[in-house]
Design a protein around this motif. Structure first.
Motif, PDB file in Angstrom:
ATOM      1  N   TYR A 263       4.671  -1.042 -10.210  1.00  0.00           N
ATOM      2  CA  TYR A 263       4.638  -1.790  -8.939  1.00  0.00           C
ATOM      3  C   TYR A 263       4.356  -3.281  -9.164  1.00  0.00           C
ATOM      4  CZ  TYR A 263       3.337  -3.291  -4.255  1.00  0.00           C
ATOM      5  OH  TYR A 263       3.263  -3.967  -3.075  1.00  0.00           O
ATOM      6  N   ARG A 267       7.753  -4.779  -7.916  1.00  0.00           N
ATOM      7  CA  ARG A 267       7.872  -5.123  -6.502  1.00  0.00           C
ATOM      8  C   ARG A 267       8.866  -6.262  -6.283  1.00  0.00           C
ATOM      9  NH1 ARG A 267       4.815  -8.339  -2.603  1.00  0.00           N
ATOM     10  NH2 ARG A 267       4.952  -7.193  -0.632  1.00  0.00           N
ATOM     11  N   SER A 275       8.904  -0.535  -4.378  1.00  0.00           N
ATOM     12  CA  SER A 275       7.807  -0.694  -3.425  1.00  0.00           C
ATOM     13  C   SER A 275       7.806   0.551  -2.554  1.00  0.00           C
ATOM     14  CB  SER A 275       7.958  -1.989  -2.613  1.00  0.00           C
ATOM     15  OG  SER A 275       8.987  -1.845  -1.674  1.00  0.00           O
ATOM     16  N   SER A 276       6.801   0.682  -1.719  1.00  0.00           N
ATOM     17  CA  SER A 276       6.594   1.984  -1.063  1.00  0.00           C
ATOM     18  C   SER A 276       7.595   2.274   0.055  1.00  0.00           C
ATOM     19  CB  SER A 276       5.173   2.039  -0.487  1.00  0.00           C
ATOM     20  OG  SER A 276       5.069   1.146   0.607  1.00  0.00           O
ATOM     21  N   GLY A 277       8.130   1.244   0.690  1.00  0.00           N
ATOM     22  CA  GLY A 277       8.997   1.466   1.848  1.00  0.00           C
ATOM     23  C   GLY A 277       8.233   2.080   3.019  1.00  0.00           C
ATOM     24  N   SER A 279       6.288   0.359   5.322  1.00  0.00           N
ATOM     25  CA  SER A 279       5.837  -0.539   6.400  1.00  0.00           C
ATOM     26  C   SER A 279       6.299  -0.090   7.786  1.00  0.00           C
ATOM     27  CB  SER A 279       6.257  -1.985   6.132  1.00  0.00           C
ATOM     28  OG  SER A 279       7.650  -2.052   5.950  1.00  0.00           O
ATOM     29  N   GLN A 331      -1.665  -5.857  -1.295  1.00  0.00           N
ATOM     30  CA  GLN A 331      -0.709  -5.939  -0.179  1.00  0.00           C
ATOM     31  C   GLN A 331      -1.191  -5.084   0.995  1.00  0.00           C
ATOM     32  OE1 GLN A 331       1.599  -8.107  -0.303  1.00  0.00           O
ATOM     33  NE2 GLN A 331       1.424  -8.538  -2.486  1.00  0.00           N
ATOM     34  N   ASN A 405      11.478  -6.916  -0.538  1.00  0.00           N
ATOM     35  CA  ASN A 405      10.261  -7.741  -0.496  1.00  0.00           C
ATOM     36  C   ASN A 405      10.476  -9.214  -0.841  1.00  0.00           C
ATOM     37  OD1 ASN A 405       7.957  -6.268   0.204  1.00  0.00           O
ATOM     38  ND2 ASN A 405       8.048  -5.153  -1.739  1.00  0.00           N
ATOM     39  N   ASN A 433      14.141 -10.729  12.914  1.00  0.00           N
ATOM     40  CA  ASN A 433      13.188  -9.779  12.316  1.00  0.00           C
ATOM     41  C   ASN A 433      12.836  -8.670  13.321  1.00  0.00           C
ATOM     42  OD1 ASN A 433      11.182  -9.405   9.913  1.00  0.00           O
ATOM     43  ND2 ASN A 433       9.865  -9.237  11.707  1.00  0.00           N
ATOM     44  N   ASP A 439       9.872  -2.469  10.637  1.00  0.00           N
ATOM     45  CA  ASP A 439       8.452  -2.832  10.702  1.00  0.00           C
ATOM     46  C   ASP A 439       8.199  -4.078  11.551  1.00  0.00           C
ATOM     47  OD1 ASP A 439       9.313  -4.942   9.118  1.00  0.00           O
ATOM     48  OD2 ASP A 439       8.317  -4.264   7.300  1.00  0.00           O
ATOM     49  N   SER A 445       4.590  -9.118  11.114  1.00  0.00           N
ATOM     50  CA  SER A 445       5.801  -9.897  11.363  1.00  0.00           C
ATOM     51  C   SER A 445       5.366 -11.348  11.536  1.00  0.00           C
ATOM     52  CB  SER A 445       6.512  -9.429  12.625  1.00  0.00           C
ATOM     53  OG  SER A 445       6.563  -8.036  12.695  1.00  0.00           O
TER      54      SER A 445
HETATM   55  C1  LIG Z   1       9.842 -13.595   6.645  1.00  0.00           C
HETATM   56  C2  LIG Z   1       8.981 -12.360   6.474  1.00  0.00           C
HETATM   57  C3  LIG Z   1       8.902 -11.447   7.505  1.00  0.00           C
HETATM   58  C4  LIG Z   1       8.092 -10.293   7.354  1.00  0.00           C
HETATM   59  N1  LIG Z   1       8.039  -9.419   8.387  1.00  0.00           N
HETATM   60  C5  LIG Z   1       7.246  -8.306   8.293  1.00  0.00           C
HETATM   61  C6  LIG Z   1       7.178  -7.383   9.349  1.00  0.00           C
HETATM   62  O1  LIG Z   1       7.850  -7.562  10.375  1.00  0.00           O
HETATM   63  N2  LIG Z   1       6.365  -6.294   9.214  1.00  0.00           N
HETATM   64  C7  LIG Z   1       5.640  -6.076   8.072  1.00  0.00           C
HETATM   65  O2  LIG Z   1       4.929  -5.070   7.998  1.00  0.00           O
HETATM   66  N3  LIG Z   1       5.702  -6.943   7.044  1.00  0.00           N
HETATM   67  C8  LIG Z   1       6.482  -8.048   7.112  1.00  0.00           C
HETATM   68  N4  LIG Z   1       6.551  -8.911   6.053  1.00  0.00           N
HETATM   69  C9  LIG Z   1       5.727  -8.655   4.866  1.00  0.00           C
HETATM   70  C10 LIG Z   1       6.415  -7.810   3.758  1.00  0.00           C
HETATM   71  O3  LIG Z   1       7.698  -8.316   3.537  1.00  0.00           O
HETATM   72  C11 LIG Z   1       6.535  -6.331   4.126  1.00  0.00           C
HETATM   73  O4  LIG Z   1       5.292  -5.822   4.537  1.00  0.00           O
HETATM   74  C12 LIG Z   1       6.995  -5.479   2.938  1.00  0.00           C
HETATM   75  O5  LIG Z   1       8.218  -5.976   2.473  1.00  0.00           O
HETATM   76  C13 LIG Z   1       7.169  -4.044   3.369  1.00  0.00           C
HETATM   77  O6  LIG Z   1       7.758  -3.288   2.335  1.00  0.00           O
HETATM   78  P1  LIG Z   1       6.985  -2.084   1.658  1.00  0.00           P
HETATM   79  O7  LIG Z   1       6.435  -1.186   2.710  1.00  0.00           O
HETATM   80  O8  LIG Z   1       7.905  -1.484   0.638  1.00  0.00           O
HETATM   81  O9  LIG Z   1       5.794  -2.871   0.978  1.00  0.00           O
HETATM   82  P2  LIG Z   1       4.839  -2.494  -0.246  1.00  0.00           P
HETATM   83  O10 LIG Z   1       5.027  -3.525  -1.284  1.00  0.00           O
HETATM   84  O11 LIG Z   1       4.994  -1.094  -0.661  1.00  0.00           O
HETATM   85  O12 LIG Z   1       3.387  -2.740   0.368  1.00  0.00           O
HETATM   86  C14 LIG Z   1       2.621  -1.716   1.003  1.00  0.00           C
HETATM   87  C15 LIG Z   1       2.243  -2.151   2.392  1.00  0.00           C
HETATM   88  O13 LIG Z   1       1.465  -3.327   2.344  1.00  0.00           O
HETATM   89  C16 LIG Z   1       1.761  -4.171   3.464  1.00  0.00           C
HETATM   90  N5  LIG Z   1       2.323  -5.431   2.981  1.00  0.00           N
HETATM   91  C17 LIG Z   1       3.086  -5.641   1.890  1.00  0.00           C
HETATM   92  N6  LIG Z   1       3.390  -6.941   1.774  1.00  0.00           N
HETATM   93  C18 LIG Z   1       2.814  -7.571   2.808  1.00  0.00           C
HETATM   94  C19 LIG Z   1       2.755  -8.923   3.239  1.00  0.00           C
HETATM   95  N7  LIG Z   1       3.331  -9.907   2.557  1.00  0.00           N
HETATM   96  N8  LIG Z   1       2.085  -9.212   4.368  1.00  0.00           N
HETATM   97  C20 LIG Z   1       1.468  -8.245   5.070  1.00  0.00           C
HETATM   98  N9  LIG Z   1       1.471  -6.938   4.714  1.00  0.00           N
HETATM   99  C21 LIG Z   1       2.142  -6.610   3.597  1.00  0.00           C
HETATM  100  C22 LIG Z   1       2.810  -3.437   4.293  1.00  0.00           C
HETATM  101  O14 LIG Z   1       2.149  -2.725   5.309  1.00  0.00           O
HETATM  102  C23 LIG Z   1       3.435  -2.498   3.275  1.00  0.00           C
HETATM  103  O15 LIG Z   1       4.024  -1.361   3.833  1.00  0.00           O
HETATM  104  C24 LIG Z   1       7.356 -10.082   6.172  1.00  0.00           C
HETATM  105  C25 LIG Z   1       7.444 -11.028   5.133  1.00  0.00           C
HETATM  106  C26 LIG Z   1       8.238 -12.152   5.284  1.00  0.00           C
HETATM  107  C27 LIG Z   1       8.308 -13.144   4.154  1.00  0.00           C
END
Ligand SMILES: Cc1cc2nc3c(=O)[nH]c(=O)nc-3n(C[C@H](O)[C@H](O)[C@H](O)COP(=O)(O)OP(=O)(O)OC[C@H]3O[C@@H](n4cnc5c(N)ncnc54)[C@H](O)[C@@H]3O)c2cc1C
Length: 501
Positions: A263, A267, A275-277, A279, A331, A405, A433, A439, A445
């Motif tokens: 990870y 990531r 990543s976990s997918g 969100s 994260q 991500n 978005n 998510d 967001s």
């Molecule tokens: C322009 C932009 C818009 C975004 N919009 C959203 C959105 O609408 N909803 C959202 O949940 N996240 C958002 N993010 C943050 C991040 O991109 C996503 O949470 C992440 O890509 C979700 O994929 P994952 O579940 O595989 O994450 P993983 O890498 O598996 O992470 C696990 C969990 O951690 C949290 N997380 C991870 N990265 C972030 C981060 N940077 N900020 C806050 N929490 C995070 C999420 O809940 C996620 O499911 C945004 C980022 C950017 C740059």
């Protein structure tokens, strides 16, 4: 002292919003499920069951979905309905009365909550600062005459335990390292329905079901016909993966078993599964951050006494886990809960005005800079720019409801680069978005979008055109850093084929 009753739900997670004594004449405890749409690892459900047991009353769960929320589409409706179908199966296996209500016309659900609450001893609901839920809760407070408790099941730290809204992830991490420890040994019940059996409610209240008929199984299955009849945005179609807690738990298992070993560096790779997918499932409450944390901790054979002593806000080392787990928890806990922290304690956390002064001034100073390209919302929405990497990311968002991500950051930064003003860029990001992302419409967001404009970040040098001191990213550098060919082919494939002679 020794006889003191231990609360099932910590008092720091419960807000009494209508402060009346429980109505002992009531027929049931009503759990109005809005944010934590699941039957396990759910503090609000725990609290409702606790009250049911104390008052010797049955539990009734109301889970509803309305039609008039902004960006309402087949995509989000189907995901929620699939979760509801599953909740119905899970509650009925434990003989808990479950009332799924799905509006088929705008406004149809009006009055249902009040009618059910009038016959309840207490109403328990979720305290989730997500999208329109805070406004919904305020409306309920003004209308209900029954005791109303809102329960915070959002993250590992109770939201209102933080002293203020934190402006940087680093400061929030430092605060967590000092304060989170005691909360890590607590979590909601993994399987509360089995642990605290309640007297079953013989039938749903007839006066209500007559006026507000519970959703049929066909509607909860959310097939194309059923969705097609609802006044929703049909052009934003369902995604290929299903909503609901079972899919979320399978995703978590799959991620911990397969993707998790890399990870920390994976990531930011472009292959899926790194990543976990999760969100989207977190957003709709189909899985709990506590469950994710516990399952990860079990794999690491972790216990609270392994927490590090250094509380200076460093990203690695404090959790006392392996590199990948620490990166993931940064994260899931630091970044995710920073969003909730700002949503609850910050001022205007979803608006452009919440970016820091240095960023606002710098973006303003550069607002007259020439843009190399300018695109309006319609062109961006259709992934019609000159940049095929950006177009591929936008296509992934349109089709899959998510963006990789790393590319999500680039996606936002380029919208800033190509819009007439930073304010316009902000509005375009919010629209795209929230319209397409599974998510979207979440505290994160706001965090993610506003991060591209400097929030939670620091000033960077040298100053660049358009970006000023705000961190900049380019598609060229991203191409050099990541092998983008297969990703572009995956998302633009059919389009690229059509360009071949
Ligand atoms: C322009 C932009 C818009 C975004 N919009 C959203 C959105 O609408 N909803 C959202 O949940 N996240 C958002 N993010 C943050 C991040 O991109 C996503 O949470 C992440 O890509 C979700 O994929 P994952 O579940 O595989 O994450 P993983 O890498 O598996 O992470 C696990 C969990 O951690 C949290 N997380 C991870 N990265 C972030 C981060 N940077 N900020 C806050 N929490 C995070 C999420 O809940 C996620 O499911 C945004 C980022 C950017 C740059």
């Amino acid at each position: 002292m020794g006889n003191e009753k231990k609360e099932i739900v910590p008092k720091e997670r419960v807000r009494v919003l209508v402060d009346r004594a429980p109505n002992s004449e009531g027929d049931y405890i009503l759990y109005w499920m809005t944010g934590a749409r699941r039957t396990t690892w759910n503090y609000a459900l725990d609290r409702a069951l606790e009250l049911a047991s104390e008052l010797g009353k049955p539990l009734l769960v109301l889970e509803a979905i309305r039609l008039d929320y902004r960006w309402a589409s087949d995509r989000f409706h189907r995901f929620v309905l699939q979760g509801m179908a599953e909740n119905q199966r899970r509650f009925s296996a434990h003989q808990v009365a479950y009332y799924p209500f799905v509006e088929t016309q705008v406004g149809e659900g009006k009055g249902l909550l009040r009618a059910l609450a009038d016959s309840a001893c207490v109403v328990v609901t979720d305290d989730a600062p997500v999208f329109f839920l805070p406004a919904l809760l305020r409306g309920a407070v003004s209308r209900l005459r029954t005791r109303l408790e809102a329960v915070d099941s959002n993250g590992l730290l109770p939201m209102r335990e933080a002293p203020k809204a934190f402006a940087r992830a680093y400061d929030f991490r430092r605060f967590l390292q000092k304060s989170l420890g005691p909360w890590l040994s607590q979590s909601p019940c993994e399987d509360a329905l089995s642990r605290l059996p309640t007297r079953p409610l013989v039938s749903l209240p007839a006066a209500c079901t007559k006026r507000w008929p519970p959703a049929t199984s066909a509607l909860l299955e959310a097939g194309p016909l059923a969705l097609g009849r609802l006044p929703l945005e049909h052009s934003v179609g369902p995604v290929k993966y299903a909503g609901g807690s079972t899919t979320a738990e399978q995703r978590l298992e799959g991620f911990l078993n397969a993707g998790f070993g890399h990870y920390a560096e994976g990531r930011n790779r472009l292959s899926s599964g790194d990543s976990s997918g999760l969100s989207g499932y977190l957003h709709f409450g189909h899985i709990s951050a506590h469950e994710i944390f516990r399952k990860l901790a079990q794999r690491e054979a972790w216990s609270p006494d392994m927490l590090g002593e250094c509380t200076k806000g460093k990203r690695e080392g404090w959790w006392g886990m392996g590199e990948n787990s620490e990166a993931f928890l940064d994260q899931l806990v630091t970044w995710r809960e920073l969003g909730f922290n700002n949503a609850v304690l910050g001022a205007n956390s979803s608006s452009y005005s919440s970016i820091p002064e240095w960023a606002r001034v710098s973006l303003e100073l550069h607002s007259g800079d020439a843009r190399p390209y300018r695109y309006d919302l319609a062109t961006l929405e259709q992934a019609g720019t000159h940049d095929d990497l950006w177009n591929a990311a936008q296509e992934q968002l349109r089709q899959q409801g998510t963006i990789h991500n790393y590319l999500r950051m680039l996606w936002g930064k380029k919208i800033l680069h190509w819009s007439r003003s930073p304010e316009e860029a902000f509005e375009i990001m919010v629209e795209l978005n929230n319209k397409y992302a599974m998510d979207g419409r979440d505290p994160n967001s706001d965090s993610g979008i506003l991060w591209t404009l400097g929030k939670f970040d620091r000033a960077w040098g040298p100053e660049r055109p358009v970006f000023g001191k705000v961190r900049y990213m380019t598609s060229e550098n991203t191409r050099k850093k990541l092998g983008v060919g297969p990703y572009i082919a995956e998302w633009l494939g059919p389009r690229l084929d059509s360009l071949l002679p």
